[in-house]
Write an enzyme that holds these catalytic residues in place. Structure first.
Site, PDB file in Angstrom:
ATOM      1  N   ASP A  17       5.012 -36.949 -18.536  1.00 39.04           N
ATOM      2  CA  ASP A  17       4.317 -35.829 -19.174  1.00 39.04           C
ATOM      3  C   ASP A  17       2.803 -36.019 -19.113  1.00 39.04           C
ATOM      4  OD1 ASP A  17       4.054 -33.461 -20.532  1.00 39.04           O
ATOM      5  OD2 ASP A  17       4.392 -34.325 -22.515  1.00 39.04           O
ATOM      6  N   GLY A  18       2.079 -34.901 -19.092  1.00 39.78           N
ATOM      7  CA  GLY A  18       0.622 -34.949 -19.177  1.00 39.78           C
ATOM      8  C   GLY A  18      -0.104 -34.676 -17.876  1.00 39.78           C
ATOM      9  N   GLY A  20      -0.691 -31.796 -16.460  1.00 43.08           N
ATOM     10  CA  GLY A  20      -1.577 -30.645 -16.635  1.00 43.08           C
ATOM     11  C   GLY A  20      -2.850 -31.039 -17.372  1.00 43.08           C
ATOM     12  N   HIS A  34      -0.003 -32.783 -10.814  1.00 39.18           N
ATOM     13  CA  HIS A  34       1.344 -33.104 -10.325  1.00 39.18           C
ATOM     14  C   HIS A  34       1.254 -33.997  -9.081  1.00 39.18           C
ATOM     15  CE1 HIS A  34       2.824 -30.384 -13.265  1.00 39.18           C
ATOM     16  NE2 HIS A  34       2.450 -29.288 -12.657  1.00 39.18           N
ATOM     17  N   LEU A 128      17.468 -50.577  -6.079  1.00 34.38           N
ATOM     18  CA  LEU A 128      17.271 -49.668  -7.212  1.00 34.38           C
ATOM     19  C   LEU A 128      17.914 -48.306  -6.943  1.00 34.38           C
ATOM     20  CD1 LEU A 128      15.599 -49.012  -9.891  1.00 34.38           C
ATOM     21  CD2 LEU A 128      13.859 -48.097  -8.350  1.00 34.38           C
TER      22      LEU A 128
HETATM   23  C1  FPP Z   1       4.934 -32.701 -16.976  1.00 35.33           C
HETATM   24  O1  FPP Z   1       3.540 -32.507 -17.055  1.00 35.33           O
HETATM   25  C2  FPP Z   1       5.356 -32.933 -15.623  1.00 35.33           C
HETATM   26  C3  FPP Z   1       6.126 -32.089 -14.880  1.00 35.33           C
HETATM   27  C4  FPP Z   1       6.633 -30.800 -15.372  1.00 35.33           C
HETATM   28  C5  FPP Z   1       6.485 -32.376 -13.491  1.00 35.33           C
HETATM   29  C6  FPP Z   1       6.674 -33.812 -13.125  1.00 35.33           C
HETATM   30  C7  FPP Z   1       6.439 -33.915 -11.693  1.00 35.33           C
HETATM   31  C8  FPP Z   1       5.772 -34.881 -11.072  1.00 35.33           C
HETATM   32  C9  FPP Z   1       5.285 -36.110 -11.702  1.00 35.33           C
HETATM   33  C10 FPP Z   1       5.507 -34.652  -9.643  1.00 35.33           C
HETATM   34  C11 FPP Z   1       6.023 -35.652  -8.738  1.00 35.33           C
HETATM   35  C12 FPP Z   1       7.423 -36.007  -8.908  1.00 35.33           C
HETATM   36  C13 FPP Z   1       8.220 -36.257  -7.880  1.00 35.33           C
HETATM   37  C14 FPP Z   1       9.572 -36.787  -8.115  1.00 35.33           C
HETATM   38  C15 FPP Z   1       7.792 -35.976  -6.521  1.00 35.33           C
HETATM   39  P1  FPP Z   1       2.997 -31.132 -17.600  1.00 35.33           P
HETATM   40  O2  FPP Z   1       2.736 -30.247 -16.451  1.00 35.33           O
HETATM   41  O3  FPP Z   1       3.934 -30.572 -18.621  1.00 35.33           O
HETATM   42  O4  FPP Z   1       1.658 -31.591 -18.286  1.00 35.33           O
HETATM   43  P2  FPP Z   1       0.968 -30.994 -19.582  1.00 35.33           P
HETATM   44  O5  FPP Z   1       1.941 -31.160 -20.730  1.00 35.33           O
HETATM   45  O6  FPP Z   1      -0.254 -31.833 -19.742  1.00 35.33           O
HETATM   46  O7  FPP Z   1       0.664 -29.565 -19.292  1.00 35.33           O
END
Ligand code: FPP
Length: 237
Positions: A17-18, A20, A34, A128
């Site tokens: 998370d985080g 964004g 991302h 893994l």
């Molecule tokens: C949450 O952050 C993250 C996601 C919704 C997507 C997770 C994806 C990745 C880490 C990209 C790469 C992954 C792979 C497997 C290729 P958020 O967008 O909710 O952040 P925020 O809460 O700060 O808005």
């Protein structure tokens, strides 16, 4: 008598998370968060290999994420597809077995194709097991599990008396894997966000304030160190 200290968790699950907020702090578009998050995936995989963790589940796209603006969904799907296309040779080389859980048929066709290719190619690997939770929601998984049990009852393969927590677990997407021992969430939020509701019943939680794109190997090592100091009693003494 004190329970023995746990050492290495067999299965770690991560709510990444985080992304964004990481991007916003830098004045960048969310997709850059991302993209940077994909680099943390590599760090996390390598640290798990170093420690000897057997299963790593990453919450990469939730069923609720389909409600985000289409532009962001498209960017995430493109990122996932290119990650799979570009990283599968390295994943395979490292003897990592790639798996996925969730309602995978909701993913774009090209993404599904790449995913199944990667799963197939790495199926025999013995290192893994990296499990990507994609279009995943725990409530949806539980409902799908109930439907699967009902089908078995109707077809006469099951009897009501046979329904136990163990049997129920065998009707979940995660039936091939042990329950997570350690759940890590980044960005300081204290929520499960519809992730592995059933499976984390006895997992230890580790929350770090770091945003996911800042998560590095040493952060995973720190989480495992903290885990190893905890005593898990599973409701006993
Ligand atoms: C949450 O952050 C993250 C996601 C919704 C997507 C997770 C994806 C990745 C880490 C990209 C790469 C992954 C792979 C497997 C290729 P958020 O967008 O909710 O952040 P925020 O809460 O700060 O808005």
């Amino acid at each position: 008598m004190a329970a023995p200290l746990q050492t290495v968790p067999k299965h770690i699950a991560v709510i990444m998370d985080g992304n964004g907020r990481w991007a916003r702090e830098r004045g960048l578009p969310r997709r850059e968060g991302h993209r940077a998050g994909a680099e943390s995936v590599r760090e996390c995989v390598e640290a798990c290999e170093e420690i000897g963790v057997e299963f790593l589940t990453l919450y990469a796209f939730s069923s609720e994420n389909w409600n985000r603006p289409q532009k962001e969904i498209d960017a995430l799907m493109r990122l996932l597809e290119s990650f799979l296309r570009e990283k599968t040779p390295e994943i395979h080389e490292r003897n990592v077995r790639l798996q996925a859980i969730g309602q995978l048929n909701r993913l774009p066709d090209s993404c599904q194709k790449q995913l199944h290719k990667a799963i197939e190619q790495t199926a025999e690997n013995t290192g893994l097991t990296l499990i990507l939770a994609l279009s995943y929601g725990a409530r949806e998984e539980i409902v799908d599990g109930v439907k699967s049990i009902l089908r078995n009852l109707e077809e006469g393969h099951l009897d009501k008396a046979m329904i136990t927590p163990e049997l129920f677990g065998k009707h979940l997407y995660t039936r091939y894997y042990p329950d997570p021992d350690l759940l890590i969430r980044t960005s300081g939020e204290m929520r499960l966000s519809n992730f592995l509701l059933w499976q984390v019943s006895y997992a230890e939680f580790y929350i770090t304030k770091k945003f996911w794109p800042d998560f590095r190997k040493e952060d995973l090592h720190a989480a495992v160190e903290e885990y190893s100091r905890r005593q898990r009693r599973y409701g006993g003494l």
